[in-house]
Design a protein around this motif. Structure first.
Motif, PDB file in Angstrom:
ATOM      1  N   TYR A   5     -72.736 -27.901 -61.146  1.00 34.54           N
ATOM      2  CA  TYR A   5     -72.679 -27.183 -59.879  1.00 34.54           C
ATOM      3  C   TYR A   5     -73.514 -27.918 -58.846  1.00 34.54           C
ATOM      4  O   TYR A   5     -74.498 -28.560 -59.180  1.00 34.54           O
ATOM      5  CB  TYR A   5     -73.204 -25.749 -60.032  1.00 34.54           C
ATOM      6  N   SER A   6     -73.117 -27.786 -57.586  1.00 36.44           N
ATOM      7  CA  SER A   6     -73.855 -28.391 -56.478  1.00 36.44           C
ATOM      8  C   SER A   6     -74.470 -27.293 -55.633  1.00 36.44           C
ATOM      9  O   SER A   6     -73.939 -26.183 -55.539  1.00 36.44           O
ATOM     10  CB  SER A   6     -72.913 -29.216 -55.604  1.00 36.44           C
ATOM     11  N   ILE A   7     -75.577 -27.653 -55.018  1.00 40.14           N
ATOM     12  CA  ILE A   7     -76.257 -26.710 -54.132  1.00 40.14           C
ATOM     13  C   ILE A   7     -76.806 -27.482 -52.940  1.00 40.14           C
ATOM     14  O   ILE A   7     -77.343 -28.579 -53.104  1.00 40.14           O
ATOM     15  CB  ILE A   7     -77.359 -25.937 -54.883  1.00 40.14           C
ATOM     16  N   SER A   8     -76.626 -26.938 -51.760  1.00 44.55           N
ATOM     17  CA  SER A   8     -77.181 -27.521 -50.548  1.00 44.55           C
ATOM     18  C   SER A   8     -78.472 -26.763 -50.237  1.00 44.55           C
ATOM     19  O   SER A   8     -78.435 -25.631 -49.763  1.00 44.55           O
ATOM     20  CB  SER A   8     -76.181 -27.389 -49.401  1.00 44.55           C
ATOM     21  N   ALA A   9     -79.589 -27.382 -50.546  1.00 41.39           N
ATOM     22  CA  ALA A   9     -80.894 -26.740 -50.379  1.00 41.39           C
ATOM     23  C   ALA A   9     -81.483 -27.182 -49.046  1.00 41.39           C
ATOM     24  O   ALA A   9     -82.035 -28.264 -48.929  1.00 41.39           O
ATOM     25  CB  ALA A   9     -81.800 -27.111 -51.543  1.00 41.39           C
ATOM     26  N   GLN A  10     -81.349 -26.341 -48.049  1.00 41.23           N
ATOM     27  CA  GLN A  10     -81.770 -26.686 -46.695  1.00 41.23           C
ATOM     28  C   GLN A  10     -83.233 -26.402 -46.417  1.00 41.23           C
ATOM     29  O   GLN A  10     -83.801 -26.938 -45.475  1.00 41.23           O
ATOM     30  CB  GLN A  10     -80.894 -25.956 -45.678  1.00 41.23           C
ATOM     31  N   ARG A  11     -83.840 -25.531 -47.247  1.00 46.30           N
ATOM     32  CA  ARG A  11     -85.251 -25.207 -47.049  1.00 46.30           C
ATOM     33  C   ARG A  11     -85.889 -24.919 -48.393  1.00 46.30           C
ATOM     34  O   ARG A  11     -85.186 -24.697 -49.378  1.00 46.30           O
ATOM     35  CB  ARG A  11     -85.427 -24.032 -46.098  1.00 46.30           C
ATOM     36  N   GLU A  12     -87.209 -24.939 -48.437  1.00 45.24           N
ATOM     37  CA  GLU A  12     -87.911 -24.582 -49.665  1.00 45.24           C
ATOM     38  C   GLU A  12     -87.593 -23.123 -49.972  1.00 45.24           C
ATOM     39  O   GLU A  12     -87.811 -22.238 -49.134  1.00 45.24           O
ATOM     40  CB  GLU A  12     -89.416 -24.792 -49.509  1.00 45.24           C
ATOM     41  N   ASN A  13     -87.044 -22.896 -51.159  1.00 44.80           N
ATOM     42  CA  ASN A  13     -86.585 -21.545 -51.466  1.00 44.80           C
ATOM     43  C   ASN A  13     -86.231 -21.446 -52.941  1.00 44.80           C
ATOM     44  O   ASN A  13     -86.097 -22.459 -53.633  1.00 44.80           O
ATOM     45  CB  ASN A  13     -85.355 -21.207 -50.608  1.00 44.80           C
ATOM     46  N   PHE A  14     -86.053 -20.226 -53.387  1.00 47.98           N
ATOM     47  CA  PHE A  14     -85.473 -19.942 -54.694  1.00 47.98           C
ATOM     48  C   PHE A  14     -84.040 -19.499 -54.420  1.00 47.98           C
ATOM     49  O   PHE A  14     -83.817 -18.465 -53.797  1.00 47.98           O
ATOM     50  CB  PHE A  14     -86.221 -18.808 -55.395  1.00 47.98           C
ATOM     51  N   HIS A  62     -95.188 -18.172 -51.591  1.00 49.62           N
ATOM     52  CA  HIS A  62     -96.549 -18.125 -51.045  1.00 49.62           C
ATOM     53  C   HIS A  62     -97.569 -18.438 -52.137  1.00 49.62           C
ATOM     54  O   HIS A  62     -98.506 -19.219 -51.927  1.00 49.62           O
ATOM     55  CB  HIS A  62     -96.830 -16.761 -50.415  1.00 49.62           C
ATOM     56  N   GLY A  63     -97.393 -17.830 -53.313  1.00 50.33           N
ATOM     57  CA  GLY A  63     -98.307 -18.081 -54.419  1.00 50.33           C
ATOM     58  C   GLY A  63     -98.311 -19.536 -54.846  1.00 50.33           C
ATOM     59  O   GLY A  63     -99.376 -20.118 -55.120  1.00 50.33           O
ATOM     60  N   CYS A 114     -84.957 -23.600 -57.897  1.00 49.16           N
ATOM     61  CA  CYS A 114     -86.145 -23.636 -57.043  1.00 49.16           C
ATOM     62  C   CYS A 114     -86.231 -24.989 -56.333  1.00 49.16           C
ATOM     63  O   CYS A 114     -86.396 -26.015 -56.983  1.00 49.16           O
ATOM     64  CB  CYS A 114     -87.394 -23.447 -57.891  1.00 49.16           C
ATOM     65  N   GLU A 115     -86.118 -24.964 -55.030  1.00 48.78           N
ATOM     66  CA  GLU A 115     -86.199 -26.202 -54.238  1.00 48.78           C
ATOM     67  C   GLU A 115     -87.564 -26.296 -53.570  1.00 48.78           C
ATOM     68  O   GLU A 115     -87.991 -25.374 -52.884  1.00 48.78           O
ATOM     69  CB  GLU A 115     -85.104 -26.223 -53.166  1.00 48.78           C
ATOM     70  N   PHE A 116     -88.228 -27.453 -53.770  1.00 50.71           N
ATOM     71  CA  PHE A 116     -89.556 -27.650 -53.219  1.00 50.71           C
ATOM     72  C   PHE A 116     -89.681 -28.866 -52.303  1.00 50.71           C
ATOM     73  O   PHE A 116     -90.760 -29.128 -51.781  1.00 50.71           O
ATOM     74  CB  PHE A 116     -90.574 -27.765 -54.362  1.00 50.71           C
ATOM     75  N   ASP A 117     -88.582 -29.600 -52.087  1.00 55.57           N
ATOM     76  CA  ASP A 117     -88.634 -30.806 -51.248  1.00 55.57           C
ATOM     77  C   ASP A 117     -87.358 -30.932 -50.423  1.00 55.57           C
ATOM     78  O   ASP A 117     -86.613 -31.901 -50.544  1.00 55.57           O
ATOM     79  CB  ASP A 117     -88.836 -32.039 -52.144  1.00 55.57           C
ATOM     80  N   PRO A 118     -87.107 -29.943 -49.558  1.00 51.08           N
ATOM     81  CA  PRO A 118     -85.859 -29.951 -48.795  1.00 51.08           C
ATOM     82  C   PRO A 118     -85.935 -30.861 -47.584  1.00 51.08           C
ATOM     83  O   PRO A 118     -87.029 -31.319 -47.232  1.00 51.08           O
ATOM     84  CB  PRO A 118     -85.748 -28.488 -48.356  1.00 51.08           C
TER      85      PRO A 118
END
Length: 131
Positions: A5-14, A62-63, A114-118
Motif C-alpha cells: 500500500y502507498s500513503i502520501s504523508a504530508q505532515r507528521e501524523n499517525f 506531543h508526547g 506513523c510519519e515523522f519526517d514529512p
C-alpha cells in the motif's frame, strides 16, 4: 500473501491504516492466521493504539516531541535525528491475529502508520499467513 500500500504523508501524523489491513485480510481469504504490517522506512513506523478519541493522536505526537526533541548536538547530516528516534520508539511492524477472517483488534484499537519526517511518499506492506 503480500500486499503493498502507498500513503502520501504530508505532515507528521499517525495515519489510520486499519481499513487497508482489513482489506488485505479479506482479499487473502485466510480465516485463521496472522497479519504482519511492516514499514520499510527509517523515519516512520507502525503502531496499534486507540482510534475512538481524536485527541489521542495529537497527545501521542506531543508526547513524542517532548521525549525526542530536535537537538542542536545531533550529528546526523540530514537533520532528522528526532524522526529516527521516534520511529525507533514506535517500531517498524505490528502483528495482528486473524480470526474468523478478520483482524482481531480491541474495541478501541486502530492500526497506524506513523510519519515523522514529512512530506514523503511512503509504502507499507501487509503479509498474511495462515495458521
Amino acid at each position: 500473501m503480500l500486499y503493498e500500500y502507498s500513503i502520501s504523508a504530508q505532515r507528521e501524523n499517525f495515519y489510520n491504516i486499519t481499513t487497508q489491513v482489513r482489506e488485505a485480510v479479506s482479499k487473502s481469504g485466510i480465516k485463521s492466521g496472522v497479519a504482519t504490517v511492516f514499514c520499510p522506512h527509517t523515519t516512520s513506523g507502525i503502531t496499534i493504539n486507540e482510534n475512538a478519541d481524536p485527541d489521542v493522536v495529537p497527545d501521542l505526537l506531543h508526547g513524542l516531541d517532548q521525549a525526542f526533541p530536535d537537538r542542536a548536538e545531533f550529528r546526523h547530516a540530514e537533520g532528522n535525528s528526532a524522526a529516527h528516534l521516534k520511529a525507533s520508539a514506535m517500531g517498524s511492524s505490528a502483528t495482528i491475529i486473524i480470526e474468523n477472517g478478520k483482524p482481531l483488534l480491541g474495541t478501541w484499537q486502530g492500526i497506524y502508520f506513523c510519519e515523522f519526517d514529512p512530506p514523503r511518499q511512503r509504502k507499507f506492506y501487509v503479509k498474511i499467513m495462515s495458521g
